[in-house]
Design an enzyme around this catalytic site. Structure first.
Site, PDB file in Angstrom:
ATOM      1  N   GLU A   1     -20.053  21.244   4.858  1.00  0.00           N
ATOM      2  CA  GLU A   1     -20.144  19.866   5.204  1.00  0.00           C
ATOM      3  C   GLU A   1     -21.040  19.039   4.342  1.00  0.00           C
ATOM      4  O   GLU A   1     -21.749  17.970   4.079  1.00  0.00           O
ATOM      5  CB  GLU A   1     -20.253  19.662   6.906  1.00  0.00           C
TER       6      GLU A   1
ATOM      7  N   ASN B   1       0.847  -1.367  -0.502  1.00  0.00           N
ATOM      8  CA  ASN B   1      -0.076  -0.047  -0.163  1.00  0.00           C
ATOM      9  C   ASN B   1       1.322   1.276   0.377  1.00  0.00           C
ATOM     10  O   ASN B   1       1.597   1.248   0.415  1.00  0.00           O
ATOM     11  CB  ASN B   1      -0.676  -0.148   1.147  1.00  0.00           C
TER      12      ASN B   1
END
Ligand code: M6R
Length: 623
Positions: free
Chosen positions: A496, A102
């Site tokens: 948001e 990763n």
């Protein structure tokens, strides 16, 4: 981003690997694979494009792949398109070394050329294949141990990695290394586990080890041995994870996101409990350099008392929490606050004032840009305070001071409970700075703390009425463009709310400071365009309401979000949503709830994959 898992022990590895990968699905991926070793026998590698179900079917739920030592991977493509060939695990031509990775190896082209000169051939476009073959090259060149070979390779590799590797001549062993990418190792009586994140191993053990940057580990069924880059053995402390296995399960909810929306009262209560002594904000349990400060918070208090400026840096929703934080801190103190996107901050050569602090907000504690921004602050000698949810994450470990948000594991890609816990943490920080710098007296602090304690209950009340939002979402699921408008804290809530909507329902939405509409955006308003006006701030209520009237006269359909008592909004808007009253500085914590629900129900109504929206990853560990 990619997820890695591994297991070596008494049991069959493949089913454990598949289960671990399933728990990491939320990180985002386009293909998956496992490699399992059966004693001295050759390693079996199985890969599949698309959902994990395909890999599970290909391996008969793991039963068809025998062996007690293995590694697995979910890939989120960076180098090379999503394909079975590019999926991990990757291996050297003779299967001597097999591994998963990763991260991003920045100099992989240069290393690939070097290896090509030594007769290595490449079957994929990935940087990972290069890393695995580089390890193989050094293993054969120096005929040393796997640790030596990995160390040689790591010295040549530039970039970030969490690597798990198996060697043909070392059956029953997995070797791991990491730099700037998450990895957690766990131990139980059944064996040793590895994962990118806690949920991958939580079902099996809560006894874990954190491996540091540029460190290596050797995993056998007996335990884990750690090494530094010189190959010397190093000791690591075992840590007990407090999260329970149920916290990483849906527990009857259709989606993790809905479960996490409902967990917000608890996340807030738990977070508050940690830094509230019953009458005042108490930082004596706040961590300094990875341990509870012996002086009981004196050091952080001294830093906060002398502050002349605060820089908040974060990405995505954490940045939006930071925008709320700026408004709240500046409202309670005389300290100016600057909020920056971490990806901009790290490259803009910020001019940081001497008596300042850099506050980094991150749910995962692994976001690459936020981590880089924090390191920049360190390099310039500015103290850093991290607001982090994942215990032991890189940002938490590297920050000078850490405030943990106690939201528990957040699985849905769209953050809800971690965002809410971040808001609470920022409020507590604001109150503490206000107390230390003398802008808040005891009475005001008491009033603020009483209001904070009521927030969980008020959220419960909003959740009790969620069907109304569901009804509205069903009606508006075909919306193309949605605009959120508000001023001050209401604008921050809009940012948001808009992100929640677009990231999971794929409906285009934008948040605007209501006063900016007339400077361009208003030309986008047509008949029935949905405009969501947020009006929780008494001083700004009339201003935003008149901006809503402006868009209504151009055909917009108005959704008004305000607090109980502001019933005059009904004359203006087409659909009104009320949240319980609270102090205006804390309104974001309540007003965000209907907007989270709206994003959720729109995505459900459209049949989208709520918890795993396309192209997105839960934890963004690359730039
Ligand atoms: O783990 P972090 O808080 O650092 O993540 C930052 C953003 O990637 C994250 O908030 C993202 O915007 C969320 N998916 C939004 O719901």
């Amino acid at each position: 981003m990619c997820g890695i898992v591994g297991y070596v022990g008494k049991n069959q590895a493949a089913p454990i690997l598949l289960e671990g990968l399933e728990k990491l699905e939320y990180r985002g991926y386009d293909s998956a694979g496992i490699a399992v070793r059966n004693g001295e026998d050759d390693t079996v590698i199985v890969k599949a494009m698309g959902r994990l179900k395909k890999l599970a079917n290909k391996t008969d739920q793991g039963k068809a792949v025998k062996g007690t030592c293995g590694i697995g991977h979910t890939r989120w493509a960076t180098h090379g398109e999503p394909s079975e060939l590019n999926a991990h695990p990757h291996c050297s031509d003779d299967m001597n070394v097999v591994g998963v990775h990763n991260g991003i190896i920045e100099n992989f082209q240069e290393l690939r050329q070097k290896l090509a000169h030594h007769d290595y051939h490449f079957y994929s476009d990935t940087d990972t294949e290069v890393a695995i073959k580089l390890i193989d090259y050094y293993y054969k060149k120096y005929a040393g141990t796997p640790v030596d070979a990995i160390n040689h390779a790591l010295v040549r590799i530039r970039g970030s990695y969490a690597l798990a590797v198996m060697f043909k001549e070392y059956p029953g062993e997995i070797y791991v290394a990491r730099k700037d990418n998450p990895m957690i190792l766990g131990k139980s009586d059944a064996g040793v586990f590895l994962g990118s994140d806690v949920p991958a191993i939580l079902k099996y053990t809560r006894r874990v080890y954190y491996i540091g940057n540029m460190e290596l580990g050797r995993l056998t069924s007996e335990g884990i041995t750690f090494y530094n880059l010189d190959g010397d053995e190093i000791k690591k402390e075992e840590t007990e994870i407090e999260w329970d296995a149920e916290s990483a399960d849906k527990c009857g909810y259709a989606h993790f996101m809905m479960k996490e929306i409902h967990e917000q009262p608890k996340a807030i209560t738990e977070t508050m409990k940690q830094y509230f002594d019953g009458s005042k904000v108490d930082f004596s349990t706040l961590e300094k350099n990875g341990a509870i400060e012996e002086a009981g918070g004196e050091k952080i208090n001294a830093v906060l008392k002398g502050l002349e400026r605060i820089y908040i840096v974060a990405c995505g929703s954490a940045y939006h929490a930071g925008v709320v934080g700026k408004n709240v801190i500046e409202g309670m103190t005389d300290v100016p606050v600057e909020v920056d996107l971490a990806s901009e901050f790290r490259y803009c050569d910020p001019k940081l004032m001497k008596n300042s602090i850099v506050v980094v907000i991150s749910q995962s504690g692994e976001t690459a840009d936020s981590l880089a921004a924090m390191r920049l602050a360190h390099d310039r000698g500015i103290p850093t305070l991290a607001i982090v949810n994942v215990f032991g994450s890189t940002i938490a470990r590297e920050a000078d001071y850490v405030m943990y948000t106690c939201a528990g594991p957040e699985i849905a890609v769209a953050t809800t409970k971690a965002y809410s816990a971040q808001l609470i943490t920022l409020y507590l920080l604001a109150i503490k700075i206000g107390e230390l710098t003398g802008t808040l007296d005891d009475d005001r602090i008491k009033e603020l703390m009483t209001a904070l304690e009521q927030i969980p209950n008020s959220i419960e009340k909003i959740l009790d009425d969620k069907e109304r939002i569901q009804w509205f979402a069903a009606k508006y699921a075909s919306a193309q463009d949605v605009f959120f408008i508000g001023r001050g804290i209401d604008y921050a809530i809009g940012l948001e709310g808009s992100l929640k909507m677009k990231e999971i329902s794929y409906i285009h939405s934008e948040a605007y400071a209501a006063g900016e509409l007339k400077h361009g955006t208003i030309s986008l308003i047509e008949k029935d365009t949905l405009v969501i006006g947020i009006m929780t701030q008494p001083d700004l209520f009339e201003k935003t309401r008149s901006n809503m009237v402006e868009v209504k006269s151009r055909g917009a359909y108005l959704f008004g979000l305000t607090t109980y008592g502001n019933y005059s909004v009904e004359d203006t808007v087409d659909f009104a949503v009320y949240v319980p009253r609270t102090l205006e500085c804390f309104a974001a914590s309540l007003a965000i709830i209907p907007l989270q629900l709206l994003g959720y129900y729109l995505a459900v109504a459209k049949g989208e994959d709520v918890d795993k929206p396309r192209n997105l990853a839960k934890s963004v560990t690359v730039e």
